[in-house]
Design an enzyme around this catalytic site. Structure first.
Site, PDB file in Angstrom:
ATOM      1  N   ILE A   1       2.145  31.339  36.366  1.00  0.00           N
ATOM      2  CA  ILE A   1       2.610  29.978  36.672  1.00  0.00           C
ATOM      3  C   ILE A   1       2.145  29.003  35.601  1.00  0.00           C
ATOM      4  O   ILE A   1       2.911  28.161  35.131  1.00  0.00           O
ATOM      5  CB  ILE A   1       2.115  29.539  38.057  1.00  0.00           C
ATOM      6  CG1 ILE A   1       2.727  30.425  39.146  1.00  0.00           C
ATOM      7  CG2 ILE A   1       2.452  28.068  38.318  1.00  0.00           C
ATOM      8  CD1 ILE A   1       2.180  30.162  40.536  1.00  0.00           C
TER       9      ILE A   1
ATOM     10  N   HIS B   1       4.182  22.292  51.140  1.00  0.00           N
ATOM     11  CA  HIS B   1       4.032  23.680  50.688  1.00  0.00           C
ATOM     12  C   HIS B   1       5.366  24.427  50.738  1.00  0.00           C
ATOM     13  O   HIS B   1       5.506  25.468  51.381  1.00  0.00           O
ATOM     14  CB  HIS B   1       2.968  24.421  51.506  1.00  0.00           C
ATOM     15  CG  HIS B   1       2.330  25.535  50.725  1.00  0.00           C
ATOM     16  ND1 HIS B   1       1.064  25.997  50.990  1.00  0.00           N
ATOM     17  CD2 HIS B   1       2.780  26.269  49.675  1.00  0.00           C
ATOM     18  CE1 HIS B   1       0.751  26.977  50.149  1.00  0.00           C
ATOM     19  NE2 HIS B   1       1.786  27.147  49.343  1.00  0.00           N
TER      20      HIS B   1
ATOM     21  N   ARG C   1      -3.949  25.889  44.781  1.00  0.00           N
ATOM     22  CA  ARG C   1      -4.455  25.883  46.151  1.00  0.00           C
ATOM     23  C   ARG C   1      -5.171  24.554  46.403  1.00  0.00           C
ATOM     24  O   ARG C   1      -5.865  24.039  45.520  1.00  0.00           O
ATOM     25  CB  ARG C   1      -5.409  27.053  46.392  1.00  0.00           C
ATOM     26  CG  ARG C   1      -4.727  28.410  46.506  1.00  0.00           C
ATOM     27  CD  ARG C   1      -3.866  28.482  47.766  1.00  0.00           C
ATOM     28  NE  ARG C   1      -3.199  29.767  47.921  1.00  0.00           N
ATOM     29  CZ  ARG C   1      -1.964  30.031  47.496  1.00  0.00           C
ATOM     30  NH1 ARG C   1      -1.275  29.093  46.863  1.00  0.00           N
ATOM     31  NH2 ARG C   1      -1.424  31.219  47.708  1.00  0.00           N
TER      32      ARG C   1
ATOM     33  N   GLU D   1      -3.862  25.699  56.992  1.00  0.00           N
ATOM     34  CA  GLU D   1      -3.573  24.632  56.038  1.00  0.00           C
ATOM     35  C   GLU D   1      -3.072  23.423  56.833  1.00  0.00           C
ATOM     36  O   GLU D   1      -2.042  23.514  57.517  1.00  0.00           O
ATOM     37  CB  GLU D   1      -2.511  25.103  55.042  1.00  0.00           C
ATOM     38  CG  GLU D   1      -2.312  24.191  53.865  1.00  0.00           C
ATOM     39  CD  GLU D   1      -1.288  24.739  52.895  1.00  0.00           C
ATOM     40  OE1 GLU D   1      -1.492  24.622  51.679  1.00  0.00           O
ATOM     41  OE2 GLU D   1      -0.260  25.287  53.355  1.00  0.00           O
TER      42      GLU D   1
END
Length: 208
Positions: free
Chosen positions: A35, A168, A116, A149
């Protein structure tokens, strides 16, 4: 609170909404894996950015003009116009970005987290963004509490005008993306069963 700004003079004259220059800016990417390299490639090819990478050992990576070890993060943060966080969450990265690192950002910096949430200390982020409205922070990942989360987060980050979050949805929310990920996972299992080197290997010791 967030609100639309439709008056051109107000939009351009407000530090919170005025456009920021990206072309030929300095892009700092935390994490030089798949990424991170793609972020660097898009920056380099699309916007002629000067790319600085951060990884644990400072190992050179494609599309980066220079790469430094994590121990030098505070040295390079003040140079960055844009900071992209593309780190996994492990015992080395949890809480890596705290108040000291956030205060080291140059005036007008843009920070985007696609790694994250818990790489960034939530309370520190709220405190610094509230005081420094010149910093813009965007995230697609959130903080984990009680194994989940939490969206919205426990701190009132979403009430700040210089904070922008998406729930997300950047990786796998669309069916074709999820299917692509499953295909790559199956290909990796096949590679392992054939005695070939799996892709995207991680060090188990980083997580336990």
């Amino acid at each position: 609170m967030h609100r639309p700004v439709l008056n051109a003079r107000e939009y351009l004259g407000n530090e919170l909404t005025s456009p920021r220059k990206i072309i030929e800016s300095t892009l700092l990417v935390l994490g030089t894996g798949g990424i991170g390299r793609e972020i660097a490639r898009i920056g380099k090819e699309g916007f002629r950015t000067y790319n600085i990478g951060i990884n644990r050992g400072g190992k050179p990576a494609e599309y980066f003009d220079e790469v430094h070890p994590t121990s030098r993060l505070l040295d390079v943060l003040p140079r960055a116009d844009i900071v992209a966080i593309a780190l996994p969450l492990n015992k080395h990265t949890r809480g890596l970005i705290g108040e000291r690192e956030l205060r080291a950002l140059k005036r007008g910096a843009i920070v985007v987290n696609v790694g994250r949430g818990d790489v960034v200390k939530e309370e520190d982020l709220y405190r610094v963004l509230k005081e420094r409205q010149d910093i813009r922070f965007g995230t697609d990942v959130w903080w984990v509490h009680d194994v989940h989360e939490e969206i919205p987060p426990r701190t009132p980050l979403t009430a700040l005008p210089n904070f922008l979050g998406t729930p997300h949805i950047a990786g796998g929310a669309q069916r074709e993306i999820a299917e692509y990920a499953m295909i790559r996972a199956v290909e990796n299992v096949i590679r392992y069963l054939r005695g070939e080197m799996p892709m995207n290997r991680v060090n188990r010791d980083d997580y336990v």
